[in-house]
Structure formats: C-alpha cells, structure tokens
Design an enzyme around this catalytic site. Structure first.
Site: not given
Length: 529
Positions: A13, A63, A155, A262, A339, A406, A410, A447-448, A466
């Site tokens: 991730d 994600s 983010d 989301r 996750k 991930d 962050h 995934d990103h 991201h």
C-alpha cells in the site's frame, strides 16, 4: 478444473515508482531483496491514478479505488468522477434526494448541517463538493446553514487546515453568505474506521452533545492547536460559540449531511446516527433528525427511516474472488486492521460477504494514532500467516496488503518511511523463500503512490498525501527469471505498460482460469520476452 499454478498477490500500500531523488523514500531505502527482483524478474509500470482507475485526469489514486480496480479487473467510474460530472452538468442541483432534504428543512423551519473533511487532496472528500452543497443551499434559500469541519493532515500537509479554512471562508461568503463554520475536529476522531468507538464517540458528542471547547474564531483556534505541536488530524473538538452558546447545535428536525464521498472512514460516525441496532455508546439524537450521506456508507445496514443516500454505488457482478470461487479455488485474504476492508470489501467489488472457499484473516493494527514510531506495524504477523498458508497449501490464491509504506508515509516522516520500506523488503524475502520452495508464483504491486514522494523539493516541506505516480508490478517465478521488460526505472515512471485492472487478468492467466467478459484488463505475461 485443473489448476495450473498457485499465486500470492502482495499489495504494498502506498508504494509507487518515484523519481529516484531526495524525496523518494523507497529509492533511499536499503532493499536488497526488491533490488534483486528488479534485476532478475519482469517489472512493469502500471497507471494507478486518474482515468485509469475511474478518477478525474491526473487525480492521485487511493487505497479504496486501487483495491477495487485490482480486484475487479476493470476500470469503474468512481464516486468522485460521478459527482464531479453531475456538478458540471448541473444535475447535482436537481438531485431528488437533495431537493427532498431542502423541502424538509423549509417545512420544519430547520437547519442544514454539512459535515465533511476539509482537505487539499481528494481521497475522501472534495472542496468542490462542499462548494456545490453551499451553492445548492443558496439556490434553495435555506436560511440556516452550518459547516462542521473535519481537519485532515493525512492527505494534505500536516498543518494546512488553517490556510484552507481561511480560503473556504472567503469562498463561502460569496457562494452562501448565510453559512457559518460551526465546529472543528480532527479526522482521527470523526473518521475513525478501526472499531475504536471511543474516538467516534468524541465526534458524536461534538455534534450532538456540544462536547468540545467553546471558541470564537476557528482559525485562531487551529493555530493555538499548532502551537501545542498538534497536526490537523489530532485537532481537539471545538464549537464556535456566541454569547456562550454554540451557533450550530443540532436541533429537532434539522438535516445532517455527511459530504465525504469515500465510505469506509465515515461508516462508524454515520452508524452512530442511523443504525437501528447501535450498541457502542448512548446515541440519542434530536427528534426528527434527517440524515443524508453523499454515498453509500452503510451498505444495507438496517437504519432509521429519516435517512437517504445521495449517490448509490455501482454493482460489480464478477470480481476476481468470485471467479476463483466459482472454480472451487480456495483463497486467502489478509491485512491488518488499517487495510482489512481493502482486501475484503473493496477487493471483492464492494462486497462485504465471503464467497464460498474464501478465508479472511484480520491482523490487529497496533493501537496507535501515529505509526512513525513503529514503522514495522503488524507486517511480521501477516508474513507468518502467508508462509503458513503457502507451506501447508491451505489455499491456491493469497491476496495480502502491507499497510506500512502508506500509513507511515502519511505521517510525513521521511526517515520513518524509509524504515518501513526496509522492513517490508525483509518480509518479501521471507515470502519469496517459502514460495520458491513450494513452486508458487508471486506478484508484487502497489495501489497508489505515497512513500515514493515524501518531500516537496521546492519548499522542503514534508508531504503526507498520495501522488499520481504509477506503481510497479513484479512477476516472480523461475519460469520468467531473466525474461525482462527492457526499460529503465526512469522510463517505467514516464511510460506505463499497463493499468491496475491488468493485475486480475494476469492472475487468472497464471492460474489457467478463463477471464470473464466483464474484466477488461490485459494479461501482462504477453509482454514478457
């Protein structure tokens, strides 16, 4: 059917292909296993952002979208794209659910409360959606409009909320002059998704029971939180007050609208308002409270009658997990708490239920708000489960998520992110050893992007969010050793050979399973020479 091969799909991730510069924590990390994989096995670059995953052009992936695309083998237009489209063509402002809410407010002479994340990113929410809701309120002449702001710091830059709120306030005065900022709270509380219900209760009490500091100026309050060393995601709850009373308290017959698109990070707070069988804390709300969610947070959970979802989800009929299940192939899905929804619900095409032959393991995440002090997270336990499943052949397909790159990424802590990458490299080494002994194929992808770009090289500031970089796809098995895709890593960043939806098709090809027509991905084995 006769199964050809067994596959482990490892999703790292937040692991993209960066620019190999001072901002790239993956490049700076010592990772002998992955370096060897790149030298000896095929590596592709996959687009994981923008149109390739159903998002607006050049929009960074996330994600949820990443796992949905990986697991369905097709590009689905995401909520963000659909809502943006409706705003552009103006149909948003005639949405029947919104019009119904406006009529309810007018009938009861009540107020509209908008609750949402204020972020420079568009992983969970969009400022443009907030502006559109304010425009709708102005068009409908709703006299009492209150914004309950969730501050980000994950983010977007860690201390960016004050600037964003100042900009939003100026826009708000032009779009909907009657609207007011009513409360503030960090996303750690309002967007809790890992069953720490005590955090959700803090957000609920802020909205319902005036549980927070009374303040006069929200921007000054955020700066006071910064002076204590806090980042946006940990801003303590506060209510804007006049004459000792909150200006935006929830009252009888009000409308409460959650504006994030989301779902996973809004499910708990939404449940606390509308779940008929809610048991986690006292959740008495004002009589006649009408709740709307921008998208389908609750996934068919029994709810109160005064509840609407503005944008319903698109259905996925045949995700990878169902294709394997229909062939009686046992599969194993594993991730830690942070996750877990991604390798189950999202990977399975927004489907909560297990398919026949599917086993799921949730490895508890450490009870931390910030993972920079423990970049290893729960990865070692995930690895142990994978090794056991491979060596004892308890399944023929494994999908595993490692959250480290991930979640630590962050935090914006570059050195901690490097450590997370290095620990993941060691986990991959262990998995490869047992996979090779048991003749399993191993696919490693992301995934990103995130850990691959952790510093803004122009300002020197840490980056917590991201990015739109592509992600790798490594295919590892003795039969493809030294069969390469002849591109440099710089070329892999600039020129992608595929998109995330290609992974499911490739898995099926390796296993010898027919790809369903609904899947649009490409078999990447065809590009190996």
């Amino acid at each position: 059917m006769q199964l050809k091969n067994s596959v482990v799909l490892i999703i790292l991730d937040g692991w993209g292909i960066g620019r190999q510069n001072e901002a790239d924590a993956i490049f700076k990390a010592q990772k002998p296993t992955l370096d060897l994989i790149k030298k000896e096995y095929p590596m592709f670059s996959l687009q994981a952002s923008g149109i390739a995953v159903g998002l607006p052009w050049n929009e960074p992936g996330n994600s949820e979208v990443g796992h949905l695309t990986l697991g369905t083998g097709k590009t689905l237009f995401q909520y963000l794209t659909r809502i943006n489209g409706d705003i552009r063509n103006m149909s948003f402002f005639s949405n029947p659910k919104l019009l119904n809410a406006a009529e309810y407010i007018k009938k009861n002479n009540s107020a509209l409360h908008i609750v949402g994340l204020l972020s420079s990113g568009t992983v969970h929410s969009s400022v443009e959606h907030t502006k559109a809701l304010l425009q709708f309120a102005a068009q409908q002449n709703i006299p009492k409009v209150f914004l309950h702001v969730i501050t980000d710091g994950r983010d977007s830059y860690p201390q960016y909320a004050a600037q964003m709120l100042e900009e939003l306030t100026l826009k708000m005065r032009k779009i909907c002059p009657q609207a007011k900022i009513a409360s503030l709270i960090g996303r750690t509380f309002a967007m809790e998704r890992d069953n720490h219900w005590e955090r959700t209760k803090i957000a609920f009490d802020l909205l319902v029971n005036q549980g927070g500091a009374f303040i006069e100026n929200p921007i000054e309050y955020i700066h006071s939180e910064y002076s204590k060393g806090k980042f946006d995601y940990l801003i303590d709850p506060a209510l804007v007050a006049e004459n000792g009373q909150p200006i935006g308290a929830l009252k009888e017959n009000d409308v409460l609208l959650f504006s994030n698109f989301r779902e996973d990070s809004m499910r708990q707070i939404a449940q606390s308002f509308v779940d008929k069988n809610f048991q986690y804390f006292p959740n008495k709300t004002p009589d006649g409270l009408f709740v709307l969610t921008m998208t389908d947070y609750l996934n068919n959970l029994p709810h109160n009658t005064l509840f609407e979802t503005i944008f319903e989800k698109e259905t996925v009929k045949i995700p990878l997990a169902k294709v394997l299940s229909d062939q009686n192939i046992k599969q194993f899905h594993i991730a830690e708490t942070e996750k877990y929804a991604h390798v189950t619900f999202f990977f399975n095409g927004d489907n909560e239920k297990l398919f026949p032959g599917e086993e799921r393991v949730l490895v508890p995440s450490l009870p931390l708000v910030n993972f920079e002090n423990n970049p290893e997270m729960s990865a070692a336990e995930i690895t142990a489960h994978i090794k056991e499943t491979v060596s004892e052949h308890l399944a023929d397909f494994i999908v595993a998520n490692y959250a480290n790159a991930d979640m630590v990424g962050h935090t914006g802590n570059f050195n901690a992110t490097v450590k997370a990458v290095e620990f993941l490299d060691a986990q991959i080494k262990e998995i490869l050893e047992v996979a090779q002994k048991n003749n399993w194929w191993v696919l490693i992808t992301g995934d990103h992007g995130n850990a691959d770009e952790k510093i803004n090289l122009f300002s020197g500031k840490a980056k917590a969010g991201h990015n739109a970089n592509p992600v790798p796809l490594h295919i590892i098995h003795p039969t493809v050793r030294n069969k390469m895709v002849n591109l440099s890593e710089h070329q892999l960043n600039e020129t992608s050979q595929g998109i995330l939806s290609d992974v499911a098709t490739t898995v099926l090809a390796i296993m010898g399973v027919q790809k369903p027509d609904e899947m649009t991905g490409r078999n990447m084995l065809e590009l190996i020479k």
